[in-house]
Design an enzyme around this catalytic site. Structure first.
Site, mmCIF file in Angstrom:
data_model
loop_
_atom_site.group_PDB
_atom_site.id
_atom_site.type_symbol
_atom_site.label_atom_id
_atom_site.label_comp_id
_atom_site.label_asym_id
_atom_site.label_seq_id
_atom_site.Cartn_x
_atom_site.Cartn_y
_atom_site.Cartn_z
ATOM 1 N N LYS A 85 9.753 37.851 -5.419
ATOM 2 C CA LYS A 85 10.272 38.600 -4.283
ATOM 3 C C LYS A 85 9.255 38.545 -3.147
ATOM 4 C CE LYS A 85 9.711 43.109 -3.931
ATOM 5 N NZ LYS A 85 8.386 43.579 -3.459
ATOM 6 N N HIS A 112 9.977 42.384 -11.068
ATOM 7 C CA HIS A 112 9.109 42.768 -12.188
ATOM 8 C C HIS A 112 9.494 44.121 -12.788
ATOM 9 C CE1 HIS A 112 6.779 45.129 -9.239
ATOM 10 N NE2 HIS A 112 6.305 45.791 -10.266
ATOM 11 N N LYS A 121 9.712 46.015 -17.261
ATOM 12 C CA LYS A 121 9.155 47.277 -17.771
ATOM 13 C C LYS A 121 9.999 47.762 -18.952
ATOM 14 C CE LYS A 121 7.573 48.721 -13.162
ATOM 15 N NZ LYS A 121 6.127 48.729 -13.183
ATOM 16 N N GLU A 169 3.928 56.150 -4.821
ATOM 17 C CA GLU A 169 2.664 55.459 -5.114
ATOM 18 C C GLU A 169 1.524 56.189 -4.418
ATOM 19 O OE1 GLU A 169 3.090 50.955 -5.419
ATOM 20 O OE2 GLU A 169 4.246 51.467 -3.641
ATOM 21 N N ASP A 217 10.612 46.216 0.894
ATOM 22 C CA ASP A 217 9.658 45.981 -0.197
ATOM 23 C C ASP A 217 10.169 46.552 -1.522
ATOM 24 O OD1 ASP A 217 7.173 45.077 -1.195
ATOM 25 O OD2 ASP A 217 6.278 47.071 -0.978
ATOM 26 N N HIS A 264 13.670 46.729 -6.478
ATOM 27 C CA HIS A 264 13.271 47.616 -7.577
ATOM 28 C C HIS A 264 14.158 48.867 -7.707
ATOM 29 C CE1 HIS A 264 9.998 44.938 -7.498
ATOM 30 N NE2 HIS A 264 9.172 45.608 -6.722
ATOM 31 N N LYS A 311 4.289 54.981 0.058
ATOM 32 C CA LYS A 311 2.871 54.719 -0.219
ATOM 33 C C LYS A 311 2.097 55.980 0.104
ATOM 34 C CE LYS A 311 3.140 50.074 -0.610
ATOM 35 N NZ LYS A 311 3.133 49.541 -1.968
#
Ligand code: BG6
Length: 505
Positions: free
Chosen positions: A164, A194, A198, A232, A251, A256, A356
């Protein structure tokens, strides 16, 4: 313990030449090589695996392998092997198959060198892993096609892994898919996310579809709304030049967060195979209501962190990060409300947020149940029933918890929230891992279940496009302090519906 396997994971993957484009990048050293090492620890790699780094810097085969080894030993030791040390013998076995091709991704001679590597490898099987900047995706794939490297035979597969971000909006994602599908078939394309590597994400499907209890309440009769959060603590730090054009929405959301949404909201697939699972995911993401521009504006919040502090440490604002414009309006936080227009979910809002530099690292899904009827508690001391929910924590404290109500012991009718829970660490021995192990193994063995099909990706972009369009007209951002939980407008997005975010951590 019941063991059900999608396929036998005991078999090592077939001999393959694995080309890592962008061999000097972070992804290769931090995630892909540690994952390959862990697969070798678990006996899942064939001795005939050849790993070939491809990049423009000059380095010998031996020095390339040594550089990777040093990095694994020092920087990512907690994610490999037994979590403390790299086994020298095991590494030596893997390292004997490592080599390097120096070449420009845009130069045809690089691809002749790759063909020579395959010819010398003893197998025709090859995987081309594009761990490069996205601007190279279509360039590399076209050149692989032109060099004949994507032609398969009954004895030899050829696969391409695309990292990505896959496009930056609906139009560019469609164009990239068009370009890929000109030179190879869908079954050769492994679009990676990704999050699907998980354990906790894969477990959503297994828990939902192996315990009939869940199906009984998994619908708009019992569920009031769903919250999906990826908070995060890290800032943008060294990634300013990438992040400036990307922002939190591109992003994290169409990839995700929509993967999490799809796992929660999809209908049961007819089998745990690639076609069935990906078909259901495409359907549910395709059922997200396309907001008008006005609705998209009203149902979204863009935030950006300003200087703040965490644990007594001063943290810079986003605009002070390297390679970020001093007047940047890129969002580092986004909160959205989306609706899924199908029979199961009509009327149930899905609230998504990611940011973030928030107060804690916490990726979780909270399924909030409708309040129980109040009749029995009328004329008692209980003035209000607290919300009850199921919380699926993806990371860092992996597990699932029901938060329910119970009577507090004592002569009066007092209620309290209690937890029924399952923490992974209490039930399973978790080997150190990066999350890429399953994805790499699946690619080597030809299982596309955990990879995105073209329609999955395009449906995701289609659902976020109204937000991108709305923000073209008004790109203002709401400030929030680094170390806090996003801007006040994020809280208001739920408060105006009479709801509140589950507190983080
Ligand atoms: C990446 C994003 O895809 O996912 C990063 O580019 C983000 O900005 C990361 O930090 C989050 O991944 P994880 O596994 O730490 O939740």
């Amino acid at each position: 313990m019941t063991t059900v396997r999608r396929k036998s994971k005991a078999e090592p993957a077939p001999p393959t030449t694995l080309f890592l484009f962008g061999a000097h990048g972070d992804l290769v050293k931090r995630l892909l090589m540690p994952a390959l090492y862990n697969l070798s620890r678990d006996g899942l790699l064939n001795e005939g695996l050849r790993i070939v780094g491809v990049d423009h810097n000059a380095i010998s085969d031996v020095d390339f392998a040594k550089k990777l080894e040093d990095f694994l030993r020092t920087e990512v030791a907690n994610k490999v092997g037994d979590g403390a040390t790299l086994d020298p013998q095991r590494w030596a076995k893997l390292a004997q198959g490592i080599s390097y091709v120096q070449g420009d991704f845009l130069d045809d001679s690089t691809y002749s060198a790759l063909a020579a590597k395959i010819a010398a490898s003893g197998t025709g099987n090859a995987v081309f892993y594009l761990a490069t900047a996205p601007r190279f995706f279509s360039e590399v794939v076209q050149r692989l096609g032109a060099a004949g490297l994507l032609e398969e035979s009954p004895e030899a597969f050829r696969r391409v892994v695309i990292e990505k971000p896959f496009g930056s909006d609906l139009q560019s994602a469609e164009a990239l898919n068009g370009c890929l599908l000109k030179v190879m078939s869908e079954k050769q394309i492994y679009r990676i996310d990704h999050y699907l590597g998980k354990e906790t994400v894969q477990n959503i499907l297994v828990s939902r579809f192996s315990n009939s209890l869940f199906e009984a309440f998994w619908n708009n009769h019992y569920i009031d709304h769903v919250q999906i959060t990826a908070a995060e603590t890290v800032g943008v730090e060294t990634r300013g030049s990438f992040y400036e054009h990307t922002g939190a929405l591109r992003d994290m959301v169409p990839n995700h967060l929509f993967q999490l949404l799809a796992m929660v909201a999809m209908e049961p697939p007819a089998a745990f195979g690639a076609d069935a699972v990906r078909g259901e995911k495409a359907k549910v993401v395709g059922a997200i209501r396309p907001w008008t521009i006005e609705e998209a504006r009203a149902n979204s919040v863009r935030g950006q962190y300003v200087a703040g502090e965490a644990g007594g440490k001063a943290l810079p604002g986003y605009r002070e990060e390297p390679n970020v414009a001093p007047d940047s309006n890129t969002e580092t936080y986004v909160a959205l409300k989306v609706m899924i227009d199908n029979w199961r979910w009509v009327g149930v809002p899905f609230y998504l947020r990611t940011g973030k530099r928030m107060s804690v690292r916490d990726t979780e899904i909270v399924i909030c149940f409708k309040p129980a009827p109040y009749a029995q508690f009328r004329d008692t001391e209980v003035d209000k029933l607290q919300p009850t929910y199921l919380r699926i924590q993806i990371q860092p404290n992996e597990g699932m918890w029901f938060d329910l109500l119970a009577k507090k012991p004592g002569p009066t009718l007092d209620m309290a929230n209690i937890e029924l829970g399952f923490a992974y660490k209490d039930f399973f021995e978790m080997q150190p891992s990066t999350g890429y192990e399953t994805l790499i193994y699946d690619c080597l063995t030809g299982d596309q279940t955990l990879f995105q099909r073209a329609d999955n990706i395009e449906n995701g972009w289609r659902a976020v496009q109204p937000f991108l369009d709305a923000w073209k007209e008004d790109a203002s951002v709401q400030a929030y302090q680094a170390g806090a939980d996003g801007p006040e407008a994020g809280t208001q997005l739920l408060a105006r519906d009479g709801r509140e975010w589950h507190s983080l951590g």
